[in-house]
Design an enzyme around this catalytic site. Structure first.
Site, mmCIF file in Angstrom:
data_model
loop_
_atom_site.group_PDB
_atom_site.id
_atom_site.type_symbol
_atom_site.label_atom_id
_atom_site.label_comp_id
_atom_site.label_asym_id
_atom_site.label_seq_id
_atom_site.Cartn_x
_atom_site.Cartn_y
_atom_site.Cartn_z
ATOM 1 C CB SER A 97 38.154 16.649 -41.839
ATOM 2 O OG SER A 97 38.415 15.875 -40.702
ATOM 3 C CE LYS A 111 36.529 23.960 -35.058
ATOM 4 N NZ LYS A 111 37.026 22.745 -35.697
#
Lengths: 213, 213
Positions: free
Chosen positions: A132, A171
């Site tokens: 993912s 991130k």
DNA sequence: CTTGACTTAGAACGCGCGTTCGTGATATAA
DNA sequence: TTATATCACGAACGCGCGTTCTAAGTCAAG
């Protein structure tokens, strides 16, 4: 300068010490070196050891049995043992280790060298499950080395738990006033904007990523 | 079973042995252990060492001074030094090392542990320059550990030089009859098909990828 | 209480092992 | 030749260090 002044005997001694340490985990004695290198007298071994020490090939601790170590291995030995805490799945939060970290008894751990990570940090490792996070240059099976977050700076690669999406992702984080921008590592992908900072929980900072094949 | 049967004294001994070896490069003596752990008698140290050995925490060589090593570190010590050959750029071929590989004198090298790569392989490392391979889960600055190609099997992640495009890239390779399929590691990207096998030069197989931040 | 397993303590034995000393062989320079 | 430096040899000294023996202090089971 101190180049190739090594006699064949001294070179044999260095090689024997190296292999002996590899085999036994401790250095050889003077007499063991002598027997292995066909040197009949302990004083000759002692003489050459002093010479090798003066030229920087090894270090000696005087009056100490087996008190020598090879200089080449001086900066080695700095092997960091990072505990493998578990897996990081997109749908679950990151299992951050408890306050007490047990150095011993970790059956699952990863050994890294000091030129990859800082040995002084309290690191932990996670294996990525599922693809993912493939847009963040993280693949299924990758191992991420993480440090518990202390101070998060703009541009840090962090593991964040988005409570509204119930999703964990890796991130780069940027505080832009009230808004938080989460930028994927893949420059071809667009960022995620979060207006409510409370839904973003920084779990830790990513120090390194390792992918084995 | 042999779980947490360690007394505080035995735990202190293990910890001291570990730090002593880190500091000095050789194991401590029985008396040094006793002094560090507040044990007045050498026989007590000997007794606990035998106990720790029976439980598998360390190994002893009888009648040998400093003849002990920690069991945890048995498989450690195998630090592999991989020479960093240079950079891999999309527009240039991979600088494969010459036949002779000099173990010593490599100023630029990366140290890896044996649980990441196989110590017996003749490996070399390359740093990725540019983000042209971002679709293959390889980012700018990543370090790829490569092994000179011997036998390329279907599905191997290899560095290939495409002579018609004058481009180096990292892809999974599949021989499909006359055609060669180059599959990016990113499952969201489509493959490259090459009908002429002569334009595909396999430079090496990728063993691992390391990304530091 | 007594019994027995576990742990600690102290002392002595004896080889292990680093050190030092005296000697000699070889080599290059004056 | 003599002089100085390098390297090798063997023996002896003496503390280092693993081992072993005796004894005693815990603690739980009987």
């Amino acid at each position: 300068m101190s180049d190739q002044k090594l006699s064949a005997r001294q070179e044999a001694m260095l090689e024997f010490i190296d292999s002996f340490m590899q085999d036994n985990g401790y250095p050889p004695t003077i007499r063991e070196i002598g027997k292995a290198c066909d040197i009949s007298s302990t004083s000759v071994v002692n003489y050459n050891l002093n010479k090798l020490e003066r030229e920087g090939y090894l270090m000696r601790d005087r009056e100490v049995s087996r008190g020598l170590r090879l200089a080449n291995r001086a900066f080695q030995g700095s092997v960091v043992r990072v505990p493998l805490m578990g897996r990081i799945v997109a749908g679950e939060p990151v299992p951050v280790p408890d306050g007490d970290f047990s150095v011993f008894g970790d059956d699952e751990a990863i050994e890294l060298t000091s030129d990859i990570v800082d040995p002084h940090d309290d690191l932990f490792a996670l294996q990525v499950k599922g693809d993912s996070m493939v847009n963040d240059m993280i693949n299924d099976g990758d191992i991420v080395i993480m440090r518990p977050h202390r101070d998060v700076k703009n541009g840090d690669m962090v593991a964040v738990w988005l409570s509204d999406r119930e999703e964990t992702t890796l991130k780069r984080i940027y505080m832009e006033g009230e808004r938080i921008r989460l930028q994927p590592a893949n420059p071809m992908m667009g960022p995620i904007y979060v207006d409510d900072p409370s839904v973003v929980e920084v779990q830790g900072r990513v120090v390194a990523v390792i992918r084995q094949m």
